[in-house]
Design a protein around this motif. Sequence first.
Motif, short mmCIF file in Angstrom:
data_model
loop_
_atom_site.label_atom_id
_atom_site.label_comp_id
_atom_site.label_asym_id
_atom_site.label_seq_id
_atom_site.Cartn_x
_atom_site.Cartn_y
_atom_site.Cartn_z
N GLY A 229 13.75 34.42 81.17
CA GLY A 229 15.02 34.90 80.65
C GLY A 229 15.19 34.54 79.18
N VAL A 230 15.92 35.38 78.47
CA VAL A 230 16.25 35.13 77.06
C VAL A 230 17.59 34.40 77.03
CG1 VAL A 230 16.62 36.16 74.80
CG2 VAL A 230 15.01 37.23 76.41
N GLY B 191 30.52 34.43 79.67
CA GLY B 191 29.15 34.87 79.43
C GLY B 191 28.30 34.50 80.63
N GLY B 192 26.99 34.37 80.43
CA GLY B 192 26.09 34.08 81.54
C GLY B 192 26.42 32.78 82.24
N ALA C 103 15.24 42.04 69.62
CA ALA C 103 16.34 42.94 69.98
C ALA C 103 17.22 42.33 71.06
CB ALA C 103 15.76 44.28 70.46
N ALA C 104 16.61 41.57 71.98
CA ALA C 104 17.39 40.91 73.03
C ALA C 104 18.34 39.87 72.43
CB ALA C 104 16.46 40.27 74.05
N PHE C 105 17.90 39.16 71.39
CA PHE C 105 18.78 38.20 70.71
C PHE C 105 20.00 38.92 70.12
CE2 PHE C 105 15.09 35.07 69.88
CZ PHE C 105 15.47 34.27 70.93
N GLU C 106 19.78 40.10 69.57
CA GLU C 106 20.89 40.85 68.97
C GLU C 106 21.89 41.28 70.05
OE1 GLU C 106 19.16 44.05 66.78
OE2 GLU C 106 18.07 42.74 65.40
N LYS C 107 21.39 41.72 71.19
CA LYS C 107 22.27 42.11 72.30
C LYS C 107 23.04 40.90 72.82
CE LYS C 107 19.13 45.79 73.75
NZ LYS C 107 18.16 46.23 74.77
N MET C 108 22.37 39.76 72.89
CA MET C 108 23.03 38.54 73.33
C MET C 108 24.16 38.17 72.39
SD MET C 108 21.42 34.73 73.39
CE MET C 108 20.05 35.18 74.42
N LEU D 271 24.25 39.96 80.18
CA LEU D 271 24.27 38.62 80.77
C LEU D 271 22.91 37.98 80.55
CD1 LEU D 271 26.24 38.91 84.14
CD2 LEU D 271 26.91 37.72 82.06
N ARG D 272 21.84 38.67 80.93
CA ARG D 272 20.49 38.18 80.66
C ARG D 272 19.53 39.34 80.48
NH1 ARG D 272 21.89 33.84 79.34
NH2 ARG D 272 21.05 31.82 79.95
N SER D 273 18.76 39.26 79.39
CA SER D 273 17.54 40.04 79.25
C SER D 273 16.42 39.18 79.82
CB SER D 273 17.26 40.37 77.79
OG SER D 273 18.35 41.05 77.21
#
Length: 361
Positions: A40-41, A189-190, A344-349, A355-357
Amino acid sequence: MVHRVKGIVVKGKNEPVSLETVLVPDPGPGEALVDIITCGVCHTDLHYKLGGISDDYPFLLGHEATGRVSAVGEGVTEVSVGDRVILNWRAVCGECRACRKGQPQYCFNTHNATQKMTLEDGTELSPALGIGAFIEKTLVAAGQCTKIDEESDAAAVGLLGCGVMAGIGAAINTGAVQRGESVAVIGCGGVGCAAIAGAKLAGATTIIAVDIDPQKLAQAEHLGATHTVNSSESDPVEAIRELTGGFGADVVIEAVGRPETYRQAFYARDLAGRVVLVGVPTPEMTLELPLLDVFGRGGALKSSWYGDCLPSRDFPMLVDQYKLGRLDLDAFVTERIGLGDIEAAFEKMHAGTVLRSVVEL
């Protein structure tokens, strides 16, 4: 033997991550070599990237992972080759003062692998939380591996390795939520949503989710919140009191890590209630509370370290709850991505749209 594999590295503060060739040694005494299946990111990886943890660059990122043990070193008895495992960053030592007191969930001297993973030029890498799992193979202390069965979705149960465990444990372990109690969670958040799931699992009957994002509040409802409060529209302290007979919640879990939201948590709990801080503050933050209020309201102010979990105890139990349909870990997996999609996952986070990539290798 040295294994040449691909892994995600950040070489300097706030630099973009890069896919690098990493040299991973065979396991020595007490170590295990693990083929990563999912990772998970997590916000902690972003903190490493931004320099919020330390400046011990370069970092091998990733830690919230499942994998399969491919080799073990001398003296390893915890796991065997072929075992499917969740990785953790609390490999208890059994010898520190916490362990000697029978409180291994607080172990102050957890184990990591002794040998170093390196770049091709010999530069030693610092693995995130002693794991480093955005990689095809990683080297860890054997005690960082918790064996699980083959049946559950690796992407879902792997989230127990950090964020989801932190939230569930904040409710069940640190907050000691009891059947019939009221719980409020500030920040959905998560980790906050996991705290809500944990409160539901523990038998709380009033579970109040607080956030400023309607989408996050909707996710919180799906995971067990009985009430939601948009704190951009109403005073969360007054709203929580109103939903608990005018008294405040038995347990308030702060999952943001800011002084403003901690004060809300402090005043939103009932007399003799518990406040649990699981949100991670930054070094410059300070908190000011009237000492008379700290005394007069009684109860307990607690911090939750990794959900005060003991992986060997908590991971298998929570996997069982997931398989029984009592814990919806699938709901935390927003998307499944590859190693090349982490930036890109960091940007979405950061935007709060996931919740989780979860990286699948």
